[in-house]
Design an enzyme around this catalytic site. Sequence first.
Site, short mmCIF file in Angstrom:
data_model
loop_
_atom_site.label_atom_id
_atom_site.label_comp_id
_atom_site.label_asym_id
_atom_site.label_seq_id
_atom_site.Cartn_x
_atom_site.Cartn_y
_atom_site.Cartn_z
CG ASP A 174 -2.32 0.61 0.78
OD1 ASP A 174 -2.32 1.69 0.16
OD2 ASP A 174 -3.38 0.01 1.09
CG HIS B 132 -3.94 1.93 -2.80
ND1 HIS B 132 -4.08 2.78 -1.72
CD2 HIS B 132 -5.19 1.75 -3.29
CE1 HIS B 132 -5.36 3.08 -1.57
NE2 HIS B 132 -6.06 2.48 -2.51
CD GLU C 189 -9.71 3.62 -2.68
OE1 GLU C 189 -10.70 4.04 -2.10
OE2 GLU C 189 -8.68 3.23 -2.09
#
Length: 605
Positions: free
Chosen positions: A35, A110, A175
């Site tokens: 991440d 990420h 995302e």
Amino acid sequence: MENGNLSYTHKNYLIETIDRLAMHKMNVLHLHLVDDQGWRMEIKKYPKLTEVGAFRVDQENIIWSARLPVSSLDKGTYGGYLTQEDLKELVKYAQLKNVEIIPEIEMPAHVSSAIASYPELSCFEDPIGVPSGSVWPITDIYCAGKESTFEFLENVLDEVIDVFPSRYIHIGGDEATKINWEKCPNCQKRMRTENLKNPHELQSYFVKRIEKYINSKGKKLVGWDEILEGGLAPDATVMSWRGVKGGIEAAKQGHDVVMTPNTHCYFDHHQGHQNEEPLAIGGYTPISKVYEFDPIIDSMTVAETKHILGGQANLWAEYIPNNSQSEYMIYPRLAAMAEVLWSPKELRDWNDFSSRITTMFERYKELDINYAKSIYLVNPTTEVDLDKKEVYLSLINEFSNSDIRYVLGNQNINENAIKYTKPLGFKETTIVKASLFKNNKPIGKIFLDTIKFHNAVACKVNYISPYDDNYKGAEALGLVNLIRGTKNHHDGQWQAWLKKDMEVIIDLENEKTIKEVTMGSIENQGRNIYFPNTIEVYASTDGVNYTKIAKTEHFFAINPISELKDFKMSFEKTTARFLKISATNIKTTPKGTDAWLFVDEILVN
Ligand code: ACM
Ligand code: ZN
């Protein structure tokens, strides 16, 4: 993650977690190894991924989303990673327990941790630091134009596949904000040569290319539901997290699906009344809601339902400072998830399950698991009749037909407490204590609230500085309606001012003798909500000439929790018809963003 030897503490915790998954008949452990704030798997070919990418600047005392930006020159000291040896050991252990570990290697977003380690993986190659906290929107993503990005990812995946024998490799895909792709010459060139109409199609190209590589190694690709955008890769399995619609669409297209909608499956959400729970990212997913989860959607055809592989619970760790808190968020909700996933719909029965869960609690206790007892919480809802100036308090609990008992005033809760049967009405300041009872004994946490009455109830409030449209509270009488805001700042009781001070005049209707003004506020620095700097109270008998009668100050300090506070100002007895109350907003947060000031009630006594 905890400080110290992370590799050791984390590995042991994962071993325990595998045991507990097996105990609940859960058979897959999805490990999110990459991440923005940390790269957690050793990759021998790219040592900086863990030398640099596994460590961030220690801002653990600040709430996740309030942490300050860092630069590539800042040295990370907080973090850790698992070596390939550690991971192989986990895989082996999990196999013994019939648990399959599926690794997730995020792409194209990420991945700030990877870009901090190797800036050349991004479009513009600017050096960045590993962020200490939240990153939003996520624009530092892998360049989809450069061949070297794919070379890097294939090399990383080679090592991942060598460690994990799982049938699936999860490639993330969620995302990604693709603004750099729209400006990057390499990405633009890729779009032209591959005939891609928009950045979504570029991400689709990215995922399809990775899928081809993963398939060539005999593995299947899984990704979050964003991989539907721009077109699914031919054999991809979709993990539906933004509700179930991505899963429904993927099944329609004939793709396999894992359902993990954030409405029911996100164990990072609160599981009890927010005032009684540790700080979490938000949301409200009590165990009874988890029990309502169904990975099969009624509208699906039989053929579509065959594509639903199952469901998954997610525990994201932004607000999980240690293993004990991790346990608190997982158990007992995992038991509800397991029962739902293993039982046909017609056999699922919340009343029956909730009566059996206490047996599970005994097991958790025996195993020294810090399970949540939120199911025992007594939850309040308050209503008010402003004409009669009466407050009604309802007390409920997740168990059906629960035995809730209460006492008023300073008494203690014991077997003599009064059985709660209907909403309690109050016309004056009263302390209420309540508890769930079992076998005539209180169990769980005692609910404690003070219903506070005051002289300004239902009086006219004139807003010199209007509240923000997004937080209107109960509008005209919101500050004098006796209903207090909770730690859920979206509960409809809070009025708020963004980068502006609060200033109101309360008309007490006739002259009253007063000696105290209290203003209720909340601080949640992670949401840019800060206590005021200064509160001042001015009194007037004619509404023209005001005299300052009270002032209090609050000095800014880092606050790692979400906190409710009544700012109480006492003064000499004063006769007043009008009160002007002003509270100054800190206006700019340490992070440089606009600050909110939240107020739920102004109490005049
Ligand atoms: C996710 O929660 N971003 C998959
Ligand atoms: Zn690029």
